[in-house]
Design an enzyme around this catalytic site. Structure first.
Site, PDB file in Angstrom:
ATOM      1  N   MET A 237       0.846  -1.203   0.000  1.00 12.48           N
ATOM      2  CA  MET A 237       0.000   0.000   0.000  1.00 12.48           C
ATOM      3  C   MET A 237       0.882   1.255   0.000  1.00 12.48           C
ATOM      4  O   MET A 237       0.920   2.029   0.967  1.00 12.48           O
ATOM      5  CB  MET A 237      -0.915  -0.053   1.240  1.00 12.48           C
ATOM      6  CG  MET A 237      -1.944  -1.137   1.147  1.00 12.48           C
ATOM      7  SD  MET A 237      -3.234  -0.714  -0.037  1.00 12.48           S
ATOM      8  CE  MET A 237      -3.513  -2.292  -0.828  1.00 12.48           C
ATOM      9  N   HIS A 238       1.577   1.449  -1.132  1.00 11.92           N
ATOM     10  CA  HIS A 238       2.570   2.513  -1.192  1.00 11.92           C
ATOM     11  C   HIS A 238       1.987   3.892  -0.825  1.00 11.92           C
ATOM     12  O   HIS A 238       2.430   4.525   0.135  1.00 11.92           O
ATOM     13  CB  HIS A 238       3.156   2.591  -2.612  1.00 11.92           C
ATOM     14  CG  HIS A 238       3.854   1.341  -3.053  1.00 11.92           C
ATOM     15  ND1 HIS A 238       5.027   0.880  -2.490  1.00 11.92           N
ATOM     16  CD2 HIS A 238       3.543   0.458  -4.028  1.00 11.92           C
ATOM     17  CE1 HIS A 238       5.398  -0.240  -3.082  1.00 11.92           C
ATOM     18  NE2 HIS A 238       4.533  -0.526  -4.025  1.00 11.92           N
ATOM     19  N   ASP A 239       0.993   4.346  -1.564  1.00 13.91           N
ATOM     20  CA  ASP A 239       0.474   5.706  -1.340  1.00 13.91           C
ATOM     21  C   ASP A 239      -0.299   5.849  -0.034  1.00 13.91           C
ATOM     22  O   ASP A 239      -0.163   6.880   0.652  1.00 13.91           O
ATOM     23  CB  ASP A 239      -0.398   6.123  -2.537  1.00 13.91           C
ATOM     24  CG  ASP A 239       0.420   6.272  -3.807  1.00 13.91           C
ATOM     25  OD1 ASP A 239      -0.173   6.214  -4.899  1.00 13.91           O
ATOM     26  OD2 ASP A 239       1.653   6.416  -3.708  1.00 13.91           O
TER      27      ASP A 239
END
Ligand code: RIB
Ligand code: CA
Length: 308
Positions: A237-239
């Site tokens: 869940m990068h962002d």
């Protein structure tokens, strides 16, 4: 504590959409505007995606169109991951708001003047709009509280072995941002690769039952399938990590570092070069986020999605 006036700068893509849905339910953030930028897909599509995702969250937040490509290079994209439309081909209710009439970088400056040092930027795509704003408005750095980015890495890359996509897509803009004098909080792969959700956790989010949670579950299926070839434990869940960090950094660990961006290397273009592990120490211009409490992260995601 008063919510922090915040602009999200996004190349709305799938994890961007999730980040915006989470931001809508974070009381610590006063989302005053969203700016779109080319990145995962072209800026027409990222702008459209920002508009429709914001509508889907129920927020009445203006969207400002940004750059159609990097400051000095040819545009690259990540449509092979996010789909041709940037949201995995998912349908969303049509948006009733239209994009605003001024450019993203002009809006960023006008909002920074309005908040006079209190405004934070959360940049979850290539940093082109911020680079343009700093070049056009030399007085902007003094008017910003901080910049939280999803981008970079003190170790390895993803879109190249050396570089993370958001930085690699516009390395010159990224180096302008790191050299701007504004404190940069870097949520790079060092921390975002710890913040995965397993397919089982994603299914459980869908079972929360509201339309936004079902969208969360459905929009990531294409990426989950793409990532299955790499034996990852789920979807990173990068962002969303950058947005949760900007709201409350208590589940994270960070270190002060000096960071510059490689803008010339044949093999290392777009690498964020940091002094995190080196004897040679540079001027400290950033905080690199190095650790997350994943259990706390997962719990927070469920809590926020349950608020819809
Ligand atoms: O490397 C991950 C980043 O690239 C995320 O922001 C994703 O949306 C893509 O833009
Ligand atoms: Ca993004």
């Amino acid at each position: 504590m008063n919510p922090i006036p915040t602009i999200i700068d996004s190349d709305a893509g799938i994890d961007d959409a999730i980040a915006i849905m989470l931001a809508a339910k974070l009381p610590q953030l006063k989302l005053v505007g969203v700016t779109s930028v080319a990145g995962n897909v072209g800026v027409d599509k990222t702008t459209h995606n920002c508009l429709r995702v914001l509508e889907f969250t129920g927020m009445d937040v203006p969207v400002y169109r940004g750059s159609a490509g990097p400051m000095f290079r040819q545009r690259v994209d990540a449509a092979f991951v996010h789909g041709a439309d940037g949201l995995g081909g998912m349908d969303l209710p049509c948006h009733t708001h239209e994009v605003e009439g001024i450019k993203a970088w002009d809006y960023i400056y006008s909002e920074a003047v309005r908040w006079n040092g209190e405004l934070q930027l959360i940049a979850i795509g290539p940093l082109t709009n911020l680079g343009m704003a700093f070049v056009k408005y030399p007085g902007l750095p003094k008017l910003l509280k901080r910049i939280v980015i999803m981008g970079g890495s003190a170790s390895e890359g993803n879109d190249t072995p050396a570089a993370e996509f958001n930085i690699w897509a516009d390395p010159e803009a990224a180096d302008i941002v790191f050299c701007s004098g504004v404190p940069v909080h870097m949520c790079g792969l060092d921390v975002t690769m710890q913040a995965h959700l397993t397919p089982e956790e994603i299914d459980e989010i869908g079972k929360i039952g509201n339309p936004q949670s079902k969208f969360f579950r459905d929009v990531v299926q294409g990426i989950l399938n793409f990532l299955s070839q790499f034996n990852f434990p789920g979807m990173h869940m990068h962002d969303p990590v950058a947005v949760l960090y900007a709201a409350d950094d208590s589940m994270f660990e960070a270190s002060t570092v000096g960071v510059r961006v490689e803008t010339k290397g044949a093999l290392t273009l777009g690498r964020t070069v940091t002094d995190l592990y080196s004897d040679a120490q540079w001027e400290k211009n950033a905080f690199i986020v190095t650790k997350i409490d994943r259990d706390a992260f997962v719990k927070k995601v469920f809590e926020l999605m349950s608020k819809y």
